[in-house]
Structures are given as structure tokens and as C-alpha cells.
Design an enzyme around this catalytic site. Structure first.
Site, PDB file in Angstrom:
ATOM      1  N   ASP A   1       3.584  60.095  80.158  1.00  0.00           N
ATOM      2  CA  ASP A   1       2.566  59.057  80.288  1.00  0.00           C
ATOM      3  C   ASP A   1       2.823  58.180  81.504  1.00  0.00           C
ATOM      4  O   ASP A   1       2.871  56.962  81.419  1.00  0.00           O
ATOM      5  CB  ASP A   1       2.535  58.208  79.014  1.00  0.00           C
ATOM      6  CG  ASP A   1       2.204  59.044  77.792  1.00  0.00           C
ATOM      7  OD1 ASP A   1       1.075  58.914  77.283  1.00  0.00           O
ATOM      8  OD2 ASP A   1       3.050  59.840  77.341  1.00  0.00           O
TER       9      ASP A   1
ATOM     10  N   TYR B   1      -3.712  59.599  84.810  1.00  0.00           N
ATOM     11  CA  TYR B   1      -4.649  58.652  84.204  1.00  0.00           C
ATOM     12  C   TYR B   1      -5.900  58.469  85.071  1.00  0.00           C
ATOM     13  O   TYR B   1      -6.554  57.433  85.035  1.00  0.00           O
ATOM     14  CB  TYR B   1      -3.981  57.310  83.907  1.00  0.00           C
ATOM     15  CG  TYR B   1      -3.109  57.384  82.678  1.00  0.00           C
ATOM     16  CD1 TYR B   1      -3.552  56.910  81.458  1.00  0.00           C
ATOM     17  CD2 TYR B   1      -1.839  57.957  82.725  1.00  0.00           C
ATOM     18  CE1 TYR B   1      -2.772  57.009  80.321  1.00  0.00           C
ATOM     19  CE2 TYR B   1      -1.045  58.066  81.597  1.00  0.00           C
ATOM     20  CZ  TYR B   1      -1.524  57.582  80.397  1.00  0.00           C
ATOM     21  OH  TYR B   1      -0.735  57.692  79.268  1.00  0.00           O
TER      22      TYR B   1
ATOM     23  N   ASN C   1      -3.786  64.113  76.393  1.00  0.00           N
ATOM     24  CA  ASN C   1      -5.211  63.835  76.177  1.00  0.00           C
ATOM     25  C   ASN C   1      -5.901  63.329  77.436  1.00  0.00           C
ATOM     26  O   ASN C   1      -7.103  63.561  77.632  1.00  0.00           O
ATOM     27  CB  ASN C   1      -5.390  62.825  75.041  1.00  0.00           C
ATOM     28  CG  ASN C   1      -4.639  61.527  75.276  1.00  0.00           C
ATOM     29  OD1 ASN C   1      -3.404  61.526  75.338  1.00  0.00           O
ATOM     30  ND2 ASN C   1      -5.351  60.413  75.403  1.00  0.00           N
TER      31      ASN C   1
ATOM     32  N   HIS D   1       2.721  66.822  73.583  1.00  0.00           N
ATOM     33  CA  HIS D   1       2.282  65.472  73.938  1.00  0.00           C
ATOM     34  C   HIS D   1       2.253  64.519  72.751  1.00  0.00           C
ATOM     35  O   HIS D   1       2.723  63.388  72.853  1.00  0.00           O
ATOM     36  CB  HIS D   1       0.905  65.502  74.591  1.00  0.00           C
ATOM     37  CG  HIS D   1       0.447  64.155  75.072  1.00  0.00           C
ATOM     38  ND1 HIS D   1       1.144  63.430  76.025  1.00  0.00           N
ATOM     39  CD2 HIS D   1      -0.606  63.370  74.710  1.00  0.00           C
ATOM     40  CE1 HIS D   1       0.528  62.284  76.244  1.00  0.00           C
ATOM     41  NE2 HIS D   1      -0.534  62.215  75.444  1.00  0.00           N
TER      42      HIS D   1
ATOM     43  N   HIS E   1      -1.310  55.765  67.387  1.00  0.00           N
ATOM     44  CA  HIS E   1      -1.328  57.218  67.200  1.00  0.00           C
ATOM     45  C   HIS E   1      -0.514  57.678  65.982  1.00  0.00           C
ATOM     46  O   HIS E   1      -0.031  58.813  65.958  1.00  0.00           O
ATOM     47  CB  HIS E   1      -0.832  57.929  68.463  1.00  0.00           C
ATOM     48  CG  HIS E   1      -1.543  57.521  69.706  1.00  0.00           C
ATOM     49  ND1 HIS E   1      -2.907  57.641  69.857  1.00  0.00           N
ATOM     50  CD2 HIS E   1      -1.095  56.945  70.864  1.00  0.00           C
ATOM     51  CE1 HIS E   1      -3.262  57.188  71.050  1.00  0.00           C
ATOM     52  NE2 HIS E   1      -2.191  56.752  71.674  1.00  0.00           N
TER      53      HIS E   1
ATOM     54  N   HIS F   1       2.547  60.221  74.526  1.00  0.00           N
ATOM     55  CA  HIS F   1       1.344  59.719  73.864  1.00  0.00           C
ATOM     56  C   HIS F   1       1.476  58.260  73.420  1.00  0.00           C
ATOM     57  O   HIS F   1       0.631  57.428  73.751  1.00  0.00           O
ATOM     58  CB  HIS F   1       0.998  60.624  72.687  1.00  0.00           C
ATOM     59  CG  HIS F   1      -0.433  60.525  72.242  1.00  0.00           C
ATOM     60  ND1 HIS F   1      -1.493  60.368  73.096  1.00  0.00           N
ATOM     61  CD2 HIS F   1      -0.977  60.577  70.984  1.00  0.00           C
ATOM     62  CE1 HIS F   1      -2.626  60.323  72.416  1.00  0.00           C
ATOM     63  NE2 HIS F   1      -2.343  60.449  71.132  1.00  0.00           N
ATOM     64  N   VAL F   2       2.497  57.940  72.647  1.00  0.00           N
ATOM     65  CA  VAL F   2       2.752  56.556  72.234  1.00  0.00           C
ATOM     66  C   VAL F   2       3.493  55.861  73.376  1.00  0.00           C
ATOM     67  O   VAL F   2       4.555  56.330  73.802  1.00  0.00           O
ATOM     68  CB  VAL F   2       3.587  56.505  70.946  1.00  0.00           C
ATOM     69  CG1 VAL F   2       3.863  55.053  70.557  1.00  0.00           C
ATOM     70  CG2 VAL F   2       2.881  57.236  69.827  1.00  0.00           C
TER      71      VAL F   2
END
Length: 489
Positions: A178, A208, A243, A328, A338, A365-366
Site C-alpha cells: 500500500d 493509488y 484493490n 493483498h 477491512h 490492505h489495512v
């Protein structure tokens, strides 16, 4: 830990020996006191730099000098065992040369390979010319220099191939997730580059760019490619998709999932008979690394399910004792963000992970950090009435490192009280390193980016799942033979 270190220093133990002894003592303490005895929720409160993307005119996004100069240069492993790499780059104005020149001496290139060239559109944005070049038949543990581009606009880089597959070779991986392209992202990247990591395991959510609209989506993919080049051009980054790579944007007429990612990012999926760039596996040094896709079908009989079933049969712990899985979405996570999103994948694959004695599962993800104990929930089903995860010595350690620095900020709300399966958690930016020492032991560090300073925070020594249990069984059999007692085979 400080108390243990002080005791050892007073006994005359210093330097790297002190470091390893401290780890050993900590592992013994953790083993003796058992599951859930030392759960930590860090009270550290970070004064964040703004979670905004760095302006496009910042020097970290600088376009290389020269007409049509190659940019966004990065490499990844190109085969199953580490004797090949894929070199990727973009030329902005025209295709230019598709040739990579390379050799073992600086400025002496005695070999060459040719790249495939492609481009794509996203809304009204038209990408530059994306090159992917497979360079194979390399020697293990060798430094290579490579050159791309034409004339005065050409650029030169280097990389080091991994050691030959060996259960006792030492190797260090970095783990980043991330990332984005904020000032916090820059802090993470700079600190990782000082860590001694040799290959990055990237657990999804790259640029992103999907936080933008219209032509700015492609522009922010380009800026991110130039941003990570400072590391990714010199050592492999092994990619997994998150995502933010889906980029499903129907109001802009863009409905093909992962379009930008699949054009821009190369993976060695064909080397492991995968039908998609989104899931694949490699062997590197003493590790077997499996990359999965949370956002592609994985239930029974789907291509990813069938592929993983077959790939797990190829794992040879005698050659690659460390079995690592990247994805992920975390399967276990005690953050409000999440929470339980990984439950569907857990219900499909967890039993396989436990049976295979996977060592680590890294996820992102988190936007925080968390490490679990070895746990499983493989006995749960809709009628068993026992839905809580329990200690399981055969299970992986689950580690969430979605704390690279992206513009969405940190996820600071954790479940209270801290679940028994959660060993350490903190909402800060950072990165991890995993140093595989030999077939039995590895050192793991999570490093907090404390307002521009690299701060080692969570340090653990792990025993290998296969060899630790194997050695215990061998000792058990040996002792029983001495005593004249039969053993199971």
C-alpha cells in the site's frame, strides 16, 4: 528486551552475537509462556506528515534528461529459480530501441536481449511505449550491468542475481504494501533502501492512481513508476495486485479490471504454468514464494484454485525450506478497517496452508501493522459452533504490512480488547524485512517510520515450520531408539 540485552552486555556479550542471543532468549520466553501471553497494542501516536501525494514537479518524479529517455525502469524475477529477470521501462515519445545490453563489467556489454513493446489507452490518456525484456541464462550470485535506450539518452543500471537455490543460504527480503506516492511513501522507500534488503515482496496497492480521474489516472501511474525506480531498477520487486489496481471506472468508459496493472507490470507467471499475471510462484535463495490474487476467482475448480493445488505439490522443503505466501487482503486482522474481508479466501485455502506448513502469509490492505501468533480456524464450519481461531503449531504467522504511506492515511481503530490471536499491532507507517539465516531460523523486523527516522519496533526470530518440526521428530526418534522404544514412521 532492553533488560535481556543489558544482562547479556554485563556478561560481556556484544555486537551481532548480542543481537542473536537476545532473539534466542525472546523466542524461549515466548515459547514458555505460550499463545496470547504477550499481546501488544502499541500506544505510539504518530504526528503524521500530510497524507497527500507529492506534487508532480517534485524531484522524485523527475523525467530523465534526453529525448525519449527510458523511464520507470524496474526489474522482477523472470523464471522459477532466479536465473532470469524481466527488465521493464517506458519511452514517452516513440518506441525507440527495444534492446537491453548487459554484461558482468561496467560499460562492457557483451550480451543483448530484445523487449516486447506495447502501449494502451485509459480514457483519453495514451501511455508511453512499455517495454518488457526477458534476460535469461544468467549466472547465480553475480552482479550484472545493463544499458537501455538510444545514444545520449541511454541509461545504465545494475542488479545482483540471487544465490543458487540452497536450504542454508542467507537472504533478506523486504516487505512493502500500500505504498502510494506521498511523503510518507518516500520515507518508507528511503528507509527500505537502507535496510540491506535484496528483493522486495510487494503485497498490493501500488500507485493509488485510481484515486484520480480521467487522464490523471495514467499520469499518476507514470509518476509512481519514476518514484520507485530508485530501488526497483536495481533489485527485483515481486508484485501482487490489490484493490486499487482494479480501476473499474464505468463513468469514464473503463470497465476492464486491472488494465493499467496488466500492461505495466511484468510477472514470471508462465514459468509456473499460471494462466494469469495475477498469481504465480518463484523460488529464490532458500524461499518458495507464492503470490495469490484476492480479486480473481479462487473457489473450487477455478483456474487459481487448480493452479495453487498443483503449485503446492511442487514445494520441496529440502531445497527451499521457507514457504511464503503473498496476498493483498489479510486473512486474520483485528483492525476495524477491512475486518473479515479475507474470510472467504480463508475458508477455501486455510486448510491447505496448514497442511503445507506455510511459514508466513504477508498481506496489506489495512493501513497499519499487525502480526499474529500461529493460529488456525480449520475446524470451523457453519454447523460446528466453534468459530474462534486457536493456536496451531502447523499454521502460518499472518503479518499485515499495509502501512507503506499512501494518501488514504492510517487505520487507527483496532478491536478492543486485543484478540488472543494478535501478537503485535500498531497504526504507523513502515516496512518489514525478513532475513532468512539458514534452513531453521529467520530474523523478522518491522521498522516504523517515526517522522523520518527508521525505528526498529517489532523484532522476532522464527523457527522454520518444516525443519524445526523435522529436527524435533528426528531427535525424538533418536532418543527413543536409544531407549529401545519403537517410533512412528
Amino acid at each position: 528486551m532492553k533488560v535481556v540485552a543489558a544482562m547479556l552486555v554485563s556478561a560481556g556479550v556484544r555486537g551481532s552475537c548480542l543481537f542473536e542471543l537476545v532473539f534466542a532468549v525472546l523466542v524461549i520466553i515466548n515459547t514458555c509462556f505460550g499463545f496470547g501471553s504477550a499481546r501488544i497494542t502499541s500506544s505510539f501516536v504518530r504526528s503524521e506528515w500530510p497524507s497527500v501525494d507529492i506534487p508532480l514537479d517534485h524531484q522524485v518524479f523527475a523525467v530523465p534528461k534526453g529525448h525519449n529517455a527510458p523511464q520507470q525502469v524496474r526489474i522482477t524475477q523472470g523464471d522459477y529459480d532466479g536465473k532470469a529477470i524481466i527488465i521493464s521501462w517506458v519511452t514517452p515519445d516513440e518506441p525507440g530501441s527495444n534492446k537491453v545490453q548487459y554484461g558482468k563489467s561496467e560499460n562492457k556489454y557483451d550480451s543483448s536481449a530484445e523487449a516486447m513493446v506495447t502501449n494502451y489507452t485509459f480514457y483519453n490518456y495514451k501511455s508511453g511505449y512499455i517495454h518488457h525484456c526477458l534476460v535469461d541464462d544468467l549466472e547465480f550470485d553475480t552482479k550484472y550491468y545493463y544499458k537501455i535506450g538510444d545514444g545520449h539518452s541511454s541509461r545504465e543500471f545494475w542488479f545482483q542475481t540471487p544465490p543458487k537455490i540452497n536450504p542454508d543460504v542467507s537472504y533478506t527480503f523486504g516487505i512493502i504494501g500500500d505504498l502510494g506516492q506521498t511523503y510518507n511513501s518516500l520515507s518508507t522507500l528511503e528507509h527500505y533502501m537502507q535496510s540491506g534488503g535484496q528483493t522486495v515482496l510487494f503485497v498490493g496497492d501500488l500507485s493509488y492512481a485510481d484515486r484520480y480521474e480521467y487522464n490523471d489516472v495514467g499520469i499518476r501511474w507514470d509518476s509512481w513508476g519514476r518514484f520507485v525506480e530508485q530501488s526497483a531498477a536495481y533489485q527485483p520487486w515481486l508484485w501482487s495486485a490489490g484493490n486499487h489496481e482494479i480501476e473499474y471506472m464505468p463513468k469514464m468508459g473503463e470497465v476492464i479490471p486491472f488494465k493499467s496493472y496488466l500492461y505495466r507490470i511484468a510477472t514470471p507467471h508462465m514459468a509456473t504454468n499460471s494462466t494469469s499475471k495475477l498469481w504465480y510462484a518463484v523460488r529464490r535463495a532458500s524461499a518458495h514464494i507464492i503470490v495469490l490474487s484476492n480479486y480473481s476467482p479462487y473457489v473450487k475448480y477455478t483456474p487459481q484454485w487448480r493452479w495453487l493445488q498443483e503449485e503446492l505439490t511442487r514445494v520441496d522443503r529440502e531445497k527451499t525450506p521457507w514457504l511464503i505466501v503473498l496476498m493483498h487482503v489479510p486473512i486474520y486482522n483485528s483492525n476495524s478497517a477491512h475486518f473479515m474481508e479475507g474470510e472467504s479466501m480463508r475458508s477455501v485455502f486455510e486448510i491447505w496452508f496448514v497442511r503445507a506448513r506455510v511459514d508466513f502469509i504477508f498481506a496489506g490492505h489495512v493501513h497499519a501493522y499487525e502480526r499474529s501468533y500461529r493460529i488456525s480456524n480449520i475446524h470451523y464450519n457453519v454447523t460446528s459452533g466453534d468459530p474462534y481461531p486457536v493456536p496451531d503449531k502447523s499454521a502460518p504467522v499472518y503479518i499485515t504490512v499495509g502501512d507503506g504511506g499512501n494518501q488514504e492515511g492510517l487505520a487507527g481503530r483496532y478491536m478492543d480488547p486485543q484478540p488472543e490471536y494478535s501478537a503485535y499491532r500498531e497504526a504507523s507507517y513502515g516496512h518489514s524485512t525478513l532475513e532468512l539465516k539458514n534452513r531453521t531460523h529467520a530474523f523478522y523486523h518491522w521498522n516504523r517510520n517515526d517522522d523520518g527516522k527508521k525505528v526498529p519496533t517489532d523484532l522476532v526470530m522464527f523457527h522454520n515450520q518444516y525443519w524445526a518440526s523435522n529436527l524435533q521428530r528426528r531427535r525424538h526418534k533418536k532418543n527413543h531408539r536409544k531407549a529401545g522404544i519403537a517410533t512412528d514412521h
